[in-house]
Scaffold this active site. Structure first.
Site, PDB file in Angstrom:
ATOM      1  N   THR A 167       0.632  -1.265  -0.180  1.00  0.00           N
ATOM      2  CA  THR A 167      -0.210  -0.024   0.077  1.00  0.00           C
ATOM      3  C   THR A 167       0.999   1.083   0.110  1.00  0.00           C
ATOM      4  OG1 THR A 167      -1.350  -1.269   1.136  1.00  0.00           O
ATOM      5  CG2 THR A 167      -1.859   1.067   1.550  1.00  0.00           C
ATOM      6  N   ARG A 195     -12.509  -9.061  -2.209  1.00  0.00           N
ATOM      7  CA  ARG A 195     -11.988  -8.855  -0.943  1.00  0.00           C
ATOM      8  C   ARG A 195     -11.590  -7.393  -0.769  1.00  0.00           C
ATOM      9  NH1 ARG A 195      -6.713  -6.286   0.907  1.00  0.00           N
ATOM     10  NH2 ARG A 195      -6.182  -7.401   2.851  1.00  0.00           N
ATOM     11  N   VAL A 196     -11.952  -6.741   0.265  1.00  0.00           N
ATOM     12  CA  VAL A 196     -11.541  -5.438   0.591  1.00  0.00           C
ATOM     13  C   VAL A 196     -10.836  -5.387   2.016  1.00  0.00           C
ATOM     14  CG1 VAL A 196     -12.405  -3.119   1.395  1.00  0.00           C
ATOM     15  CG2 VAL A 196     -13.406  -4.446  -0.628  1.00  0.00           C
ATOM     16  N   GLY A 197      -9.707  -5.075   1.889  1.00  0.00           N
ATOM     17  CA  GLY A 197      -8.773  -4.908   3.092  1.00  0.00           C
ATOM     18  C   GLY A 197      -8.856  -3.666   4.159  1.00  0.00           C
ATOM     19  N   ASP A 198      -8.163  -3.266   4.788  1.00  0.00           N
ATOM     20  CA  ASP A 198      -7.975  -2.188   5.736  1.00  0.00           C
ATOM     21  C   ASP A 198      -8.145  -0.904   5.014  1.00  0.00           C
ATOM     22  OD1 ASP A 198      -4.849  -1.010   6.181  1.00  0.00           O
ATOM     23  OD2 ASP A 198      -5.268  -2.740   5.101  1.00  0.00           O
ATOM     24  N   THR A 218       0.289   0.536   6.507  1.00  0.00           N
ATOM     25  CA  THR A 218       0.564  -0.480   5.515  1.00  0.00           C
ATOM     26  C   THR A 218       0.806  -1.625   6.131  1.00  0.00           C
ATOM     27  OG1 THR A 218       1.940  -1.256   3.855  1.00  0.00           O
ATOM     28  CG2 THR A 218       2.608   0.495   5.283  1.00  0.00           C
ATOM     29  N   GLY A 219       0.552  -2.779   5.482  1.00  0.00           N
ATOM     30  CA  GLY A 219       0.871  -3.920   5.938  1.00  0.00           C
ATOM     31  C   GLY A 219      -0.354  -5.000   5.702  1.00  0.00           C
ATOM     32  N   HIS A 220      -0.379  -6.086   6.591  1.00  0.00           N
ATOM     33  CA  HIS A 220      -1.434  -7.104   6.619  1.00  0.00           C
ATOM     34  C   HIS A 220      -2.738  -6.545   6.805  1.00  0.00           C
ATOM     35  CE1 HIS A 220      -3.210 -11.286   7.248  1.00  0.00           C
ATOM     36  NE2 HIS A 220      -3.576 -11.114   6.013  1.00  0.00           N
TER      37      HIS A 220
END
Length: 310
Positions: A167, A195-198, A218-220
């Protein structure tokens, strides 16, 4: 101390042959964003400028260069937030837009909503005159190669994800003391469709509030969402912690509680800033008082004088 802007190009493990591109990319984005601030632009103008430049740079997982989902397609998410009013705008799972962060800002400025998704976001983009681009223009050879590699039955996409610049994001404080954040991503390698992330979730992918500061993460993504990382860090700042200490506390909490790695850029309204990460690397850069700051590995901090653009 003001104005100040800090950007990140994603946390993870960056292959040696790509790390120079990552560093030059964040430095170039931060210079442009700083020029916007010096020209009297708002913190929101600056973070959007930085994020757009990183989206346009194929070295980063946002806009052109985004990772591919299981079907081999691009689906992108982005968020902006204004610390003065707590207004925000986000888009998720969008496909044919070169600059998702620009669309997120339009959601904030031109609708009464906070987030538009997929086809509805595309319809809104068309109504705003935002040009559609072909999927192919967003897909790089590198992304396609990694997509193929990760279709192998023994592949671990979370491990491999860390090999891709993640990101992108930015935080800034302008001369009026207003803070803002922007975050944009292509998401997670070989993710399920939809899929939608953070990133587009307020409090996870970013948060901005003039009372405490601004954070872009940013990250998992799944780990970041579990701890609402951005808001968690600002909570520590509200309790009196510095930008740096609060960032470290938030990242340590995410690691110990859910085993997640990541990184953040953080500012407070006075212009104190931090770029911190628990992953092996995070390309980051900052500009303040005519000086460019940047680094990639833990403990690295280089500085350069910014030549006057005029």
């Amino acid at each position: 101390m003001l104005p100040v802007v800090v950007v990140h190009g994603g946390a993870g493990h960056i292959p040696k042959e790509r790390s120079d591109l990552s560093t030059s990319g964040v430095c170039s984005a931060v210079r442009s964003a700083y020029a916007v601030l010096q020209g009297g632009g708002s913190s929101m103008d600056a973070v959007v400028e930085a994020a757009m430049l990183l989206e346009n740079n194929p070295s980063f997982n946002a806009g052109c260069g985004s990772v591919l989902n299981l079907k081999g397609e691009v689906e992108m998410d982005a968020l902006v937030m204004d610390g003065k009013t707590l207004s925000s705008g986000a888009v998720s799972a969008i496909r044919n837009i070169a600059n998702p962060v620009q669309l997120a800002r339009l959601v904030m400025d031109k609708t009464s909503h906070a987030c538009l998704t997929a086809e509805g976001a595309s319809q809104f983009a068309r109504s705003m005159g935002v040009p559609e681009v072909p999927q192919e223009s967003l897909i790089t050879e590198y992304s396609r190669m990694r997509w193929k590699k990760n279709l192998a039955p023994d592949a671990n996409p979370v491990e491999c994800q860390m090999g891709k610049m993640g990101t992108v994001g930015a935080v800034a404080v302008d001369t009026d003391g207003n803070v803002a954040c922007a975050t944009s991503t292509g998401g997670m390698l070989n993710k399920m469709e939809g899929r939608v992330g953070d990133t587009p979730c307020i409090g996870s992918g970013g948060y901005a509030d003039n009372m405490s500061g601004a954070v872009s993460t940013t990250g998992h993504g799944e780990a970041i969402m579990k701890v609402t990382l951005a808001r968690h860090i600002l909570f520590h700042m509200e309790q009196g912690q510095s930008a740096e200490a609060a960032s470290d506390l938030g990242l340590a909490h995410m690691k110990s509680r859910v085993g997640g790695l990541g990184g953040v850029v953080t500012v407070d309204p006075q212009g104190n800033w931090a770029a911190r990460f628990s992953s092996r690397q995070m390309a980051w850069a900052a500009a303040q008082k005519g000086t460019l700051h940047y680094g990639l590995y833990t403990g690295e901090h280089f500085t350069k004088i910014i030549e006057d653009a005029h």
